[in-house]
Design an enzyme around this catalytic site. Structure first.
Site, PDB file in Angstrom:
ATOM      1  N   ASP A  95      32.665  11.198 169.494  1.00  0.00           N
ATOM      2  CA  ASP A  95      34.047  11.262 169.017  1.00  0.00           C
ATOM      3  C   ASP A  95      34.200  11.747 167.580  1.00  0.00           C
ATOM      4  O   ASP A  95      35.212  11.499 166.948  1.00  0.00           O
ATOM      5  CB  ASP A  95      34.685   9.877 169.134  1.00  0.00           C
ATOM      6  N   GLU A 117      28.557  10.303 176.282  1.00  0.00           N
ATOM      7  CA  GLU A 117      29.376   9.160 175.873  1.00  0.00           C
ATOM      8  C   GLU A 117      30.855   9.468 176.089  1.00  0.00           C
ATOM      9  O   GLU A 117      31.707   9.203 175.245  1.00  0.00           O
ATOM     10  CB  GLU A 117      29.101   8.739 174.426  1.00  0.00           C
ATOM     11  N   GLU A 131      38.804   9.269 165.610  1.00  0.00           N
ATOM     12  CA  GLU A 131      37.877   9.287 166.732  1.00  0.00           C
ATOM     13  C   GLU A 131      38.558   9.210 168.100  1.00  0.00           C
ATOM     14  O   GLU A 131      38.130   9.872 169.053  1.00  0.00           O
ATOM     15  CB  GLU A 131      36.856   8.154 166.587  1.00  0.00           C
ATOM     16  N   ARG A 206      37.651   4.772 158.498  1.00  0.00           N
ATOM     17  CA  ARG A 206      38.721   5.379 157.702  1.00  0.00           C
ATOM     18  C   ARG A 206      39.998   4.549 157.761  1.00  0.00           C
ATOM     19  O   ARG A 206      40.690   4.376 156.758  1.00  0.00           O
ATOM     20  CB  ARG A 206      38.978   6.805 158.207  1.00  0.00           C
ATOM     21  N   HIS A 237      28.237   2.592 152.659  1.00  0.00           N
ATOM     22  CA  HIS A 237      28.490   3.997 152.951  1.00  0.00           C
ATOM     23  C   HIS A 237      28.630   4.777 151.641  1.00  0.00           C
ATOM     24  O   HIS A 237      29.120   4.251 150.644  1.00  0.00           O
ATOM     25  CB  HIS A 237      29.766   4.121 153.778  1.00  0.00           C
TER      26      HIS A 237
END
Length: 372
Positions: A95, A117, A131, A206, A237
């Protein structure tokens, strides 16, 4: 038949490298690997672990790149690759923006697409963002669907996909664990956490940037202050927004360890050694149950409901009080912990890649006949 595999992020690489290895072992299929570099250093770490070399690297990553930048760069780069290679099929994963842009390029060039997936859904286009849109859009233009679970297959069938094109394979993330998780593993993080219950925390989505991310970190810090027998490891991250928030709220605490993103071997083995997981990630919702670790999911909804139904995952959202309440409960309730940690893994048997290759060989027969 030539198979071009496209991916650009670390999670995609973890899940596609086992597929690449399986294709390369198969006579009758030729594998061409194209990475976009949507992630850069983190992506290369995974390729090194699995001994995979990219035939093409679009190297699109730029400072402060936006979704617009990624989409345009991937589409332009993939167009050039597939015009040169003219593959029988292109495989994309999951995604990401790389996945969406690559699939759209293939559609424009009338190249068949296989979606690994496929079929995951929340049915809220902004959760997760972007996504959920990406995966739905990719499934519109795909020709083969490799669904990880029966519920993912059901989603695709309800949307009108032909049943003969939808295959339940399990999730290739489970295949990857066979390469990365090691009995004799040791690390300085484990030495630091020795004698404590170690919690692994990851948060990067996000849609959680801002207040939600602050809520997550503040809730965790409060519980660490209250529970003296726990330590928290948080790979932060590289995004500057996440870095600033994590260090501002979680920094300078003797029982919270902020570390740089871990390579895949370290990450998977620390999951295996952790007491429990707090995450807003998608992939960890599959990996942790496979290793017998309870997961508190820092989101209001998940595209992986199988784990919730099995009892290995629990949605706790991003409300500060709700996170604290659920974290306290599982730390204090040994029966609840045992129930979650012993739940059956719903994501496959570790042979998804082999199943995908078998399906591709059958596709190859049809492709060859069409060529004649």
């Amino acid at each position: 038949m030539k198979v071009v595999i496209v991916f650009g992020t670390r999670p995609e690489a973890i899940k596609m490298c086992p597929v690449i290895k399986a294709i390369k072992r198969c006579e009758g299929l030729e594998c061409c690997v194209c990475v976009t570099g949507q992630h850069k250093d983190m992506l290369q770490q995974v390729l090194d672990v699995f001994h995979v070399k990219a035939d093409y690297n679009l190297d699109i990553m730029r400072e402060k790149q936006t979704l617009y930048d990624i989409t345009y760069a991937v589409m332009e780069g993939i167009r050039n690759v597939i015009r040169k290679e003219r593959p029988g099929i292109v495989l994309v994963h999951g995604d990401t923006t790389t996945t969406f842009a690559a699939a759209l390029s293939c559609f424009y060039e009338k190249i068949p697409i296989g979606h690994v997936e496929a079929g995951l859904r929340t049915r809220n286009k902004y959760s997760p963002y972007p996504e959920e849109f990406n995966r739905q859009a990719v499934d519109i233009v795909s020709d083969l669907y490799f669904a990880p679970t029966n519920s993912a297959k059901d989603n695709l069938l309800k949307e009108g996909k032909k049943e003969e094109l939808v295959f339940v394979t399990g999730n290739t993330a489970i295949d990857a664990l066979k390469t990365t998780v090691r009995e004799d593993y040791n690390h300085e993080i484990l030495n630091w956490a020795a004698g404590s219950r170690m919690i692994l925390l990851t948060a990067h989505r996000r849609e959680n940037w801002g207040t939600s991310l602050e809520n997550i970190f503040e809730a965790v810090r409060t519980i660490v202050d209250e529970q003296q027998d726990i330590k928290v490891v948080c790979p932060v991250h590289k995004n500057p927004i996440i870095q600033e928030t994590a260090h501002r709220i979680l920094g300078n605490h003797k029982r919270i360890k902020l570390v740089s993103p871990l390579n895949v071997i370290d990450f998977h083995n620390i999951i295996a050694k952790a007491y429990l997981i707090l995450t807003d990630s998608g992939g960890i919702q599959e990996e942790a149950p496979s290793l017998g670790k309870p997961v508190l999911v820092l989101r209001d909804m998940t595209e992986r409901p199988e784990g919730v139904a099995a009892g290995s995952l629990k949605l706790v959202g991003t409300d500060k009080e709700q996170i604290k309440r659920n974290l306290k409960n599982i730390l204090r309730d040994s029966k609840e912990y045992l129930r979650m940690s012993s739940a059956q893994n719903p994501y496959g048997d570790g042979h998804a890649s082999e199943k995908i290759v078998k399906i591709l060989m059958e596709w190859r027969e049809r492709y060859t006949k069409n060529e004649k």
